[in-house]
Scaffold this motif. Structure first.
Motif, short mmCIF file in Angstrom:
data_model
loop_
_atom_site.label_atom_id
_atom_site.label_comp_id
_atom_site.label_asym_id
_atom_site.label_seq_id
_atom_site.Cartn_x
_atom_site.Cartn_y
_atom_site.Cartn_z
N VAL A 46 38.57 -2.05 38.63
CA VAL A 46 38.57 -3.22 37.76
C VAL A 46 39.80 -4.06 38.08
O VAL A 46 40.93 -3.71 37.72
CB VAL A 46 38.58 -2.82 36.27
CG1 VAL A 46 38.46 -4.05 35.39
CG2 VAL A 46 37.45 -1.85 35.98
N GLU A 47 39.60 -5.14 38.82
CA GLU A 47 40.71 -6.03 39.13
C GLU A 47 41.04 -6.86 37.90
O GLU A 47 40.16 -7.16 37.10
CB GLU A 47 40.34 -6.96 40.29
CG GLU A 47 40.23 -6.26 41.62
CD GLU A 47 39.93 -7.25 42.72
OE1 GLU A 47 40.89 -7.76 43.31
OE2 GLU A 47 38.75 -7.51 42.97
N ASP A 48 42.28 -7.29 37.79
CA ASP A 48 42.68 -8.12 36.64
C ASP A 48 42.22 -7.53 35.32
O ASP A 48 41.64 -8.21 34.48
CB ASP A 48 42.12 -9.55 36.76
CG ASP A 48 42.65 -10.25 37.99
OD1 ASP A 48 43.71 -9.84 38.48
OD2 ASP A 48 42.00 -11.20 38.45
N VAL A 106 50.53 4.11 38.44
CA VAL A 106 51.20 3.94 39.73
C VAL A 106 51.81 2.55 39.75
O VAL A 106 51.10 1.56 39.57
CB VAL A 106 50.20 4.08 40.90
CG1 VAL A 106 50.95 3.93 42.22
CG2 VAL A 106 49.48 5.40 40.84
N ARG A 107 53.13 2.50 39.93
CA ARG A 107 53.81 1.21 39.87
C ARG A 107 54.11 0.68 41.25
O ARG A 107 54.87 1.28 42.01
CB ARG A 107 55.15 1.37 39.13
CG ARG A 107 55.02 1.40 37.65
CD ARG A 107 56.37 1.04 37.02
NE ARG A 107 56.33 1.33 35.60
CZ ARG A 107 56.64 2.50 35.07
NH1 ARG A 107 57.05 3.48 35.85
NH2 ARG A 107 56.55 2.70 33.79
N LEU A 108 53.55 -0.47 41.57
CA LEU A 108 53.93 -1.15 42.80
C LEU A 108 55.15 -2.03 42.50
O LEU A 108 55.31 -2.52 41.39
CB LEU A 108 52.79 -2.03 43.32
CG LEU A 108 51.46 -1.35 43.59
CD1 LEU A 108 50.47 -2.34 44.17
CD2 LEU A 108 51.62 -0.17 44.53
N THR A 109 55.99 -2.22 43.51
CA THR A 109 57.16 -3.07 43.31
C THR A 109 57.02 -4.32 44.18
O THR A 109 56.13 -4.38 45.04
CB THR A 109 58.45 -2.34 43.71
OG1 THR A 109 58.24 -1.79 45.03
CG2 THR A 109 58.74 -1.21 42.75
N THR A 110 57.87 -5.30 43.95
CA THR A 110 57.85 -6.48 44.81
C THR A 110 58.28 -6.06 46.21
O THR A 110 59.36 -5.50 46.38
CB THR A 110 58.83 -7.54 44.28
OG1 THR A 110 58.49 -7.80 42.92
CG2 THR A 110 58.74 -8.81 45.10
N THR A 116 49.86 -0.93 38.59
CA THR A 116 50.55 -2.13 38.10
C THR A 116 51.48 -2.67 39.16
O THR A 116 51.90 -1.95 40.07
CB THR A 116 51.38 -1.83 36.85
OG1 THR A 116 52.47 -0.98 37.22
CG2 THR A 116 50.57 -1.17 35.78
N GLY A 117 51.80 -3.95 39.05
CA GLY A 117 52.73 -4.56 39.99
C GLY A 117 52.71 -6.07 39.82
O GLY A 117 51.71 -6.62 39.35
N PRO A 118 53.78 -6.76 40.20
CA PRO A 118 53.85 -8.22 40.05
C PRO A 118 52.81 -8.91 40.94
O PRO A 118 52.31 -8.29 41.89
CB PRO A 118 55.27 -8.57 40.48
CG PRO A 118 55.72 -7.42 41.30
CD PRO A 118 55.01 -6.21 40.78
N PRO A 119 52.48 -10.19 40.61
CA PRO A 119 51.50 -10.90 41.42
C PRO A 119 51.90 -10.90 42.90
O PRO A 119 53.06 -11.11 43.23
CB PRO A 119 51.54 -12.32 40.87
CG PRO A 119 52.10 -12.20 39.51
CD PRO A 119 53.00 -11.00 39.53
N THR A 154 46.52 -4.09 36.75
CA THR A 154 47.10 -5.09 35.84
C THR A 154 48.52 -5.39 36.30
O THR A 154 49.13 -4.61 37.02
CB THR A 154 47.20 -4.55 34.39
OG1 THR A 154 48.05 -3.40 34.40
CG2 THR A 154 45.86 -4.17 33.83
N PRO A 155 49.07 -6.54 35.88
CA PRO A 155 50.45 -6.86 36.23
C PRO A 155 51.44 -5.87 35.63
O PRO A 155 52.41 -5.50 36.26
CB PRO A 155 50.68 -8.25 35.64
CG PRO A 155 49.31 -8.85 35.53
CD PRO A 155 48.40 -7.70 35.25
N SER A 156 51.20 -5.44 34.38
CA SER A 156 52.11 -4.43 33.82
C SER A 156 51.32 -3.49 32.93
O SER A 156 50.19 -3.80 32.52
CB SER A 156 53.23 -5.09 33.02
OG SER A 156 52.79 -5.34 31.70
#
Lengths: 409, 328
Positions: free
Chosen positions: A118-120, A166-170, A40-43, A149-151
Motif C-alpha cells: 500500500v503506497e502512500d 523499517v525506517r529509511l533515512t534521507t 517509513t522515510g522522507p519523500p 508512509t512518510p512517518s
C-alpha cells in the motif's frame, strides 16, 4: 545485479530486508515471518522502491537474485503475487480498503507469499485504516502486507502496533551520486550536481540528471531572486513563474486527459447507432463532467506540487546564502564551502555579501509562508506575488503588518 | 378592566404581513384578558374543516379562553360556514374568532356572509401599486411614532422596492436608528443609497481611490445581500485592481496610453482612472497591500495554518479589516 540495486544509501534497512527475505525463503521457513511491514522515510528516500524490492526478494526462490523470472516480473510490476496499490484520488476510501482486504484472502499463485503493497498509506482515512486493521491483525499464513508512509505517525496506532517498522533515512548526496554514475551511467560531474541539487530526493535527482527540461525549469526558478527589481518586475516574475507551473501541469496531464476522455466516450458507445443510444449519450455527458472534474483536480494538484518543488529549490538557494554568510565562502583548509547550488556560486556569494543573515532568515520565512499558502489553497499567482515582494524587502511584513489586527486572526 | 377584543374579526386581503399582524394583535389582546388563553388554528382548506371548526369553537370543559384562527376562509365549504355561523351566533364565554379571507373572487359568497357577522373588519389588501405602497409607508411611519415627508418616502420606496416585509423591516431599522422625530431624505440615502447592485468591482474601485468609508459602506451593503459568498469575488476584484494599478504606476514615464493599456492588460478608457488612483499610492504601500491581500485570500480559504477553520463571521471580519487597512 540484484533486486536491491535501486535502493540507495539505506545500509541498515537494507540489511533488515535482506535477512528477512533469506529467512522467508528457507524451507521450512526460518524464524517466523512478519506479516505486516511499515516502511517509513522522507519523500524521495525510496519507500516505494524499497517495498517493491522487498516484495521481489520475497517471491524469488533465491531471496532476490535479480535474474530469475520472478525477480524480473516483480521489478517490472507484473508479478501475479504482488499487488501495488496507489491512491488515484486524494485519499483511500473505505470501499478501496475493503477491496484490498478481499484480495488479501487469495492464496499466492506462483510464489510462497502473496504481497500487498500500500503506497502512500498515510492517505488511508480513519475508517479505511480500521478496515485494514482486521486483515493485518489476523493475516492468512501466506500474506505479507507492506505499508509505506512518510512517518510512523501517519497510520492509526492500532495499525502501527501490529507492523514491523523499517525506517529509511534521507540518502547521502554521495550515495545518490554514485548510483547515478554507476546504474544510470552518467558522468561524474552531472551525477554530483544532480545529487546535490536534489537534496536527498532520489527521484528528483534522476529527473534533474536525465531531463534537460527539468534542469531548465530549476535554473529559471533560481534566477527568480535576481529578477526582482521594482514592484512591477516582482509581479511580472511571479506571474511568469505561476504561468509556467500551470503550463507544465497542463502539458504533463494533457495526453492522459485526452486518452481518458476518449476511452470513456468509447465505453459509453459513442458513434454507435441503434436503440438506447440516445439515453446512453445523456449518461455520457454526466460521466464526462465527473471525469473532467477529477482531471482538473489532478492538474491543480500537479501545478501546486510543481510550485512546491520550485519553492524548495529557492529554499536551497537561500540556505546556501546563509551558509556563506555564517561560515564564509571558504572552508577550513582553503577549500570552498560546499553548496547545494554549486553552479550558481557567483550569484549566491554576491547575494551573501549584499544582505545580512537577518535578511536571509526573513526570506526563508517568506518561502515557508508561501508553501503554507499553497497548501491552504491560496491562488498560486497571489501567493507568489507576496513571496516576490517579501524576497525583495524581507522586513516589510514585520515592519508594516506586525502587531496588526490581521496578524492576530 | 381591559377592553374586550371583538368576538369575531374578519380580515380581508392577500397581504400576509398585514394578516399576520391582525392575528398577532388579536392574540395579544386575548392574552391580556386572560394569560391562559389557548390559540387554535384551523386551515379551512383542510378536508373536514367543518368538524375542526366545530371542535375549536366548542366550549372547553374547564372554560379555558380560546382564540380561534381560521385561515384560507375563501376555501370554506357550506358545512364549514354553517358551523362558523353557529359558533359566532352563540359564542362560548371568552372565545374570540378570526377568519382570514383572501378577498378575491374565489369563495366570494363566504366573504359576504362572514362580513355580515363581523364585529370588526380589517383590510389586508395587497400593497403593490404606488398609492397603496405610499399609504403603507405612511402608516408604518406613524406606527413607529416618527415623521417622514413625501420626498423622503418616495426616495425610500425607490431604494427598497415595494415588498411589504422589506419596507416594514427597512422602516423599523430607520426608526430605531434615526434619533430625532423626523426621518429625512439624508437618512434614507445614508442607509439605503446605492444599496442595490453593489459589485465587488465597485468596492475595489473605492479602495483603490482610498475612499475607505465608502468602500466599507458598500461592503456592508453587499454583505447584507450576498452574505458569506461575498469574500472570494471581492478578494479577486481587489487583487485585479491592485495588479492593474501597479502595472500603470510602474510603467516607464512617457509611455503612450495605448501601449500602457496593452502592458497593463486593461481597456484604454480605464488608464486615466488608474492613473488617478495611482496618485494615492506609493510603491511601498502597493507592496504592503499585496501582502495584505495574500493574507486575506488565505483567510477566505479557512486560514493559513494547517487545521485553521475560520467561521464565516471571522472571515467577514478579516474582510472588513482588510478593506479598511487597504483604503486608509
Amino acid at each position: 545485479m540484484t533486486v536491491w540495486d535501486s535502493l540507495i544509501g539505506q545500509e541498515k534497512p537494507l540489511q533488515e530486508f535482506k535477512d528477512a527475505a533469506v529467512a522467508a525463503a528457507q524451507t521450512p521457513a526460518g524464524p517466523e515471518m512478519t506479516h505486516a511491514w511499515l516502511v517509513t522515510g522522507p519523500p524521495g528516500s525510496g519507500r516505494s522502491v524499497a517495498a517493491r524490492s522487498f516484495a521481489a526478494a520475497l517471491v524469488c526462490p533465491d531471496a532476490g537474485c535479480g535474474e530469475c523470472v520472478d525477480c524480473q516480473d516483480a521489478l517490472a510490476g507484473r508479478h501475479p503475487d504482488i499487488e501495488m496499490v496507489t491512491p488515484e484520488g486524494v485519499s483511500y476510501k473505505t470501499a478501496d480498503a475493503r477491496e484490498l482486504v478481499t484480495k488479501a484472502s487469495i492464496a499466492p499463485l506462483r510464489a510462497k507469499w502473496h504481497i500487498l503493497v500500500v503506497e502512500d498509506a498515510d492517505r488511508l482515512t480513519e475508517t479505511a485504516n480500521n478496515v485494514l486493521l482486521k486483515a493485518i491483525e489476523e493475516p492468512s499464513s501466506s500474506i505479507v502486507w507492506i505499508l509505506c508512509t512518510p512517518s510512523a505517525e501517519d497510520v492509526l496506532p492500532t495499525v502501527r502496533s501490529r507492523c514491523r517498522l523499517v525506517r529509511l533515512t534521507t540518502p547521502e548526496t554521495q550515495a545518490i551520486a554514485d548510483y547515478l554514475a554507476t546504474v544510470e551511467g552518467l558522468d561524474e560531474a552531472t551525477a554530483v550536481f544532480a545529487a546535490q541539487a536534489a537534496q536527498g530526493h532520489v527521484g528528483r535527482a534522476r529527473a534533474l540528471a536525465l531531463d534537460a527540461g527539468v534542469r531548465e525549469r530549476r535554473n529559471k526558478v533560481l534566477r527568480f531572486p535576481s529578477e526582482l527589481g521594482d514592484l512591477g518586475s516582482c509581479l511580472r516574475a511571479a506571474q511568469d513563474l505561476a504561468e509556467t507551473a500551470k503550463a507544465d501541469a497542463v502539458a504533463a496531464t494533457e495526453s492522459q486527459d485526452q486518452k481518458e476522455l476518449a476511452d470513456l466516450a468509447q465505453a459509453w458507445g459513442e458513434g454507435a447507432e441503434g436503440r438506447g443510444v440516445r439515453g446512453g449519450a445523456r449518461g455520457l455527458k454526466s460521466a464526462q463532467k465527473e471525469l473532467e472534474d477529477r482531471q482538473k483536480s489532478r492538474r491543480n494538484r500537479m501545478e501546486r506540487d510543481e510550485l512546491d518543488r520550485a519553492l524548495l529549490d529557492l529554499l536551497g538557494y537561500y540556505r546556501d546564502v546563509i551558509r556563506i554568510q555564517v561560515e564564509g565562502s571558504e572552508g577550513a583548509e582553503g577549500s570552498t564551502t560546499e553548496l547545494i547550488n554549486g553552479e550558481h556560486r557567483v550569484e549566491i556569494e554576491h547575494a551573501a555579501r549584499t544582505s545580512t543573515p537577518g535578511d536571509t532568515l526573513g526570506r526563508i520565512e517568506a518561502i515557508e509562508r508561501a508553501r503554507q499558502a499553497l497548501i491552504a489553497n491560496v491562488a498560486p499567482q497571489l501567493a507568489l506575488e507576496a513571496l516576490a515582494i517579501e524576497l525583495r524587502s524581507p522586513h516589510l511584513r514585520a515592519n508594516e503588518l506586525h502587531n496588526s489586527e490581521l496578524a492576530a486572526t | 378592566m381591559t377592553a374586550q377584543p371583538p368576538t369575531f374579526t374578519l380580515v380581508v386581503g392577500p397581504e400576509e404581513l398585514l394578516v399576520e399582524r391582525a392575528i398577532d394583535s388579536l392574540t395579544q389582546a386575548a392574552l391580556k384578558v386572560d394569560p391562559t388563553a389557548e390559540v387554535h388554528t384551523v386551515d379551512a382548506a383542510d378536508s373536514g374543516a367543518a368538524g375542526l371548526i366545530a371542535e375549536a369553537c366548542s366550549p372547553s370543559l374547564f372554560g379555558t379562553p380560546a382564540v380561534v384562527i381560521i385561515t384560507h376562509a375563501e376555501s370554506l365549504d357550506d358545512a364549514g360556514l354553517a358551523q362558523l355561523e353557529q359558533a359566532i351566533a352563540n359564542p362560548p364565554v371568552d372565545t374570540w374568532i378570526l377568519a382570514a379571507h383572501e378577498g378575491r373572487v374565489k369563495g366570494k359568497k363566504y366573504q359576504t356572509a362572514l362580513a355580515k357577522l363581523a364585529d370588526e373588519q380589517i383590510d389586508a389588501a395587497a400593497i403593490k401599486k404606488g398609492r397603496a405602497v405610499n399609504d403603507f409607508v405612511a402608516a408604518e411611519v406613524k406606527r413607529h411614532r416618527k415623521k417622514m415627508d413625501g420626498q423622503a418616502q418616495t426616495l425610500f420606496v425607490a431604494a427598497v422596492g415595494s415588498d411589504a416585509r422589506t419596507l416594514s423591516a427597512g422602516l423599523a431599522q430607520l426608526a430605531s436608528d434615526v434619533e430625532g422625530d423626523e426621518i429625512t431624505e439624508a437618512d434614507v440615502t445614508r442607509y439605503f443609497g446605492g444599496a442595490t447592485d453593489v459589485t465587488s468591482y465597485q468596492i475595489a474601485d473605492a479602495v483603490m481611490a482610498r475612499r475607505g468609508k465608502e468602500a466599507l459602506h458598500m461592503l456592508r451593503m453587499a454583505e447584507s445581500v450576498a452574505g458569506p459568498t461575498l469574500g472570494p469575488p471581492t478578494v479577486s476584484a481587489l487583487v485585479f485592481a491592485m495588479r492593474q494599478l501597479v502595472a500603470v504606476a510602474t510603467a516607464p514615464p512617457g509611455m503612450s496610453e495605448r501601449d500602457l493599456a496593452v502592458e497593463a492588460k486593461v481597456p484604454p478608457w480605464k488608464i486615466r482612472t488608474l492613473k488617478q488612483q495611482s496618485r494615492h499610492w506609493n510603491q511601498k504601500q502597493c507592496a504592503v497591500a499585496m501582502l495584505v491581500l495574500a493574507d486575506l485570500d488565505a483567510a477566505m480559504k479557512g486560514g493559513l495554518n494547517i487545521g485553521d477553520q475560520l467561521v464565516p463571521e471571522q472571515k467577514a471580519l478579516v474582510l472588513e479589516q482588510s478593506v479598511v487597512k487597504l483604503s486608509n
